[in-house]
Each structure stands twice: as C-alpha cells, then as structure tokens.
Motif scaffolding. Structure first.
Motif, mmCIF file in Angstrom:
data_model
loop_
_atom_site.group_PDB
_atom_site.id
_atom_site.type_symbol
_atom_site.label_atom_id
_atom_site.label_comp_id
_atom_site.label_asym_id
_atom_site.label_seq_id
_atom_site.Cartn_x
_atom_site.Cartn_y
_atom_site.Cartn_z
ATOM 1 N N ALA A 184 34.633 78.079 -6.954
ATOM 2 C CA ALA A 184 35.566 78.966 -6.243
ATOM 3 C C ALA A 184 36.991 78.779 -6.759
ATOM 4 O O ALA A 184 37.747 79.751 -6.893
ATOM 5 C CB ALA A 184 35.496 78.696 -4.740
ATOM 6 N N ASP A 185 37.369 77.534 -7.063
ATOM 7 C CA ASP A 185 38.714 77.269 -7.588
ATOM 8 C C ASP A 185 38.911 77.951 -8.941
ATOM 9 O O ASP A 185 39.984 78.513 -9.218
ATOM 10 C CB ASP A 185 38.944 75.770 -7.727
ATOM 11 C CG ASP A 185 38.987 75.044 -6.387
ATOM 12 O OD1 ASP A 185 39.083 75.716 -5.345
ATOM 13 O OD2 ASP A 185 38.909 73.794 -6.397
ATOM 14 N N TRP A 186 37.890 77.902 -9.784
ATOM 15 C CA TRP A 186 37.977 78.562 -11.087
ATOM 16 C C TRP A 186 38.031 80.076 -10.935
ATOM 17 O O TRP A 186 38.769 80.759 -11.657
ATOM 18 C CB TRP A 186 36.804 78.152 -11.977
ATOM 19 C CG TRP A 186 37.063 76.902 -12.760
ATOM 20 C CD1 TRP A 186 36.585 75.653 -12.504
ATOM 21 C CD2 TRP A 186 37.886 76.788 -13.932
ATOM 22 N NE1 TRP A 186 37.062 74.761 -13.439
ATOM 23 C CE2 TRP A 186 37.858 75.426 -14.336
ATOM 24 C CE3 TRP A 186 38.629 77.687 -14.683
ATOM 25 C CZ2 TRP A 186 38.550 74.968 -15.456
ATOM 26 C CZ3 TRP A 186 39.328 77.218 -15.801
ATOM 27 C CH2 TRP A 186 39.281 75.884 -16.170
ATOM 28 N N ILE A 187 37.264 80.613 -9.995
ATOM 29 C CA ILE A 187 37.305 82.056 -9.752
ATOM 30 C C ILE A 187 38.702 82.475 -9.309
ATOM 31 O O ILE A 187 39.261 83.474 -9.785
ATOM 32 C CB ILE A 187 36.256 82.465 -8.695
ATOM 33 C CG1 ILE A 187 34.833 82.292 -9.257
ATOM 34 C CG2 ILE A 187 36.468 83.907 -8.236
ATOM 35 C CD1 ILE A 187 33.734 82.458 -8.219
ATOM 36 N N GLN A 188 39.291 81.693 -8.402
ATOM 37 C CA GLN A 188 40.635 82.014 -7.928
ATOM 38 C C GLN A 188 41.654 81.930 -9.056
ATOM 39 O O GLN A 188 42.501 82.826 -9.214
ATOM 40 C CB GLN A 188 41.022 81.067 -6.793
ATOM 41 C CG GLN A 188 42.383 81.404 -6.179
ATOM 42 C CD GLN A 188 42.658 80.619 -4.916
ATOM 43 O OE1 GLN A 188 42.517 79.398 -4.894
ATOM 44 N NE2 GLN A 188 43.052 81.328 -3.862
#
Length: 262
Positions: A184-188
């Motif tokens: 999720a952090d990478w997607i953000q």
C-alpha cells in the motif's frame, strides 16, 4: 485473436452523473449523499462497497467502492494509515467477488483525473464481475515485469519494459500477503510520483489496475494517462521509452519512495 467486446448500454449511461461533462445532467455528488446510498455490501468507516446504480455493461455485476467522505480526496493525499486500511479493505472486497463462481473473471481498478476515463471526481474504485468473459485474456506475464528498483519483504517494484498501454507504467507486485501494508505504501508513493514527477508534473490523471497472478500474487499497475497514442488506438501497439530513460525512471522512483518514508 478473439475479439469479444463488452456491450455498453447507452440508455443507462445517459442518466449517469458525470463530473467532467461540460453540460451536467445531474446536480450534486451521489457519493457525498451517503444517506441516499442503496445496495450496500460492506462498510468500514468512510469506506463503502456497494452495487453500482448505473450498470452500463451487459452480463456483468458492477460494484463501486467509495474510498472516503472527502470529495476531493485521493490515494495521493490520504494519510499512510488510512491508505493502508483502504488497500486492505479493497483487497478483501475483491477476493469476495472472486470467490463467486458465477463470474468468469473479476476486475478491480481505479480512475483518477480527467484523462483517466472516469466519470466522477469523488474518490472511488470499481470491482466488476464478468459473467461471460475472461477480462485478462489479452494480458501477458511480461506486462508485470520490467526494470526492478525494489525487491524486499514480499514486494517487488519495477518500471515496465512491456507496457499494456504505453510509456510510463509502474508495476507494484505483492508477492506475500503478509506485506499488504508495504505494498500500500508503494502504491501511494506511485500515485504521488505519477502526479508530481512524471513528465515534470504535467500528468493530471492515472489508472490503477489490479491483476491476480500465480500462487496468490497480485500486481498493482499504475499507468500515467495522457491523450492516447494513435499507434495504440488504431493498432493496439503500445510504446515504451528507451532503456536509458526507463533506468532513469526507476532510479528516480526509488529515490522518491525513500524520501516519502522519511
């Protein structure tokens, strides 16, 4: 190659609200009017998964996942904690749809911005069950690979060397379900990168697609959206930058992610 397009019902579409039309046919935002929402499947705070009120595609079950009560919110602007909750909630909803044997395939995606193909500004994703089609039949394993810039703790990130649409595509591969928060952090970070760095900040739209892969893996693919190339529109031929530019993009995105975590 087999060609079997989805059938679009224009009679339903003409009544659908649209934030981007010059002449709008509906006042207000339906996703802001929470008390008027119907056919809700699941809720988690501001996040609401419900049946699409305007099912424009035949032989499908179209659902919408309202991300937030913030009308102008986006993955790029949410707090890290909220975005992690959103991705986990969305993944759970996606898996519930996939578990239904009535569907040949289930698609999960997000449109953002005026060039993304979306119709409403209010942040939302869509999860669509296709009853008669394999929505992944034109997708190849090569589309998930590229120049790797991160491969740790169950997440692999690369800049695609075999894009589906063309030019800048970021692949964020979840290889271990215990690493959803890092994913999720990478997607953000990817959405922020698309909107602030790609093409020197001239990109105002993106698509985010999710693809189930072998052995429980899943790829989140971020695609920068501009006016589509005629090679893609007329011939289904994607274009990709030369390797030197892709390497530069990979180094730049890795540095951007690290700065975001500080």
């Amino acid at each position: 190659m087999d060609s079997d397009p989805l059938i679009f019902d224009v009679n339903i579409a003409k009544n659908k609200p649209n934030s981007y039309r010059k002449v709008k046919n509906n006042s207000g935002c339906p996703f802001c009017e929470v008390d008027s929402l119907e056919n809700i499947y699941q809720k988690n705070g501001d996040m609401i998964w419900l049946r699409n009120k305007y099912p424009t595609l035949r032989d499908t079950v179209q659902t919408v996942l309202i991300e937030s009560s913030d009308h102008h919110g986006d993955i790029a602007t949410y707090s890290k904690a909220f975005n992690r909750q959103l991705i986990q909630f969305s993944l759970n909803c996606f898996n519930k749809m996939r578990a239904q044997k009535r569907f040949q395939s289930v698609l999960w995606y997000k449109n953002f911005g005026p060039n993304s193909g979306g119709s409403l500004v209010h942040p939302h994703m869509q999860i669509v069950g296709l009853e008669k089609q394999d929505g992944y039949r034109y997708i190849d394993e090569a589309n998930f690979k590229g120049i790797t810039l991160f491969d740790e703790a169950g997440v692999e990130v690369n800049v695609s060397t075999a894009p589906i649409h063309g030019y800048v595509e970021l692949n964020l591969n979840l290889c271990d379900l215990s690493s959803v928060d890092l994913w999720a952090d990478w997607i953000q970070a990817g959405t922020k990168y698309m909107l602030n760095v790609v093409s020197k900040g001239r990109c105002d739209s993106y698509n985010l697609f999710f693809y189930p892969r072998e052995r429980g893996k899943i790829c989140a693919k971020l695609i920068a959206r501009f006016a589509a190339s005629p090679y893609f529109v007329g011939y289904k031929l994607p274009q990709v930058d030369n390797r030197e530019k892709l390497l530069q993009e990979a180094e730049q995105f890795r540095a951007f992610f690290e700065e975001e975590q500080d």
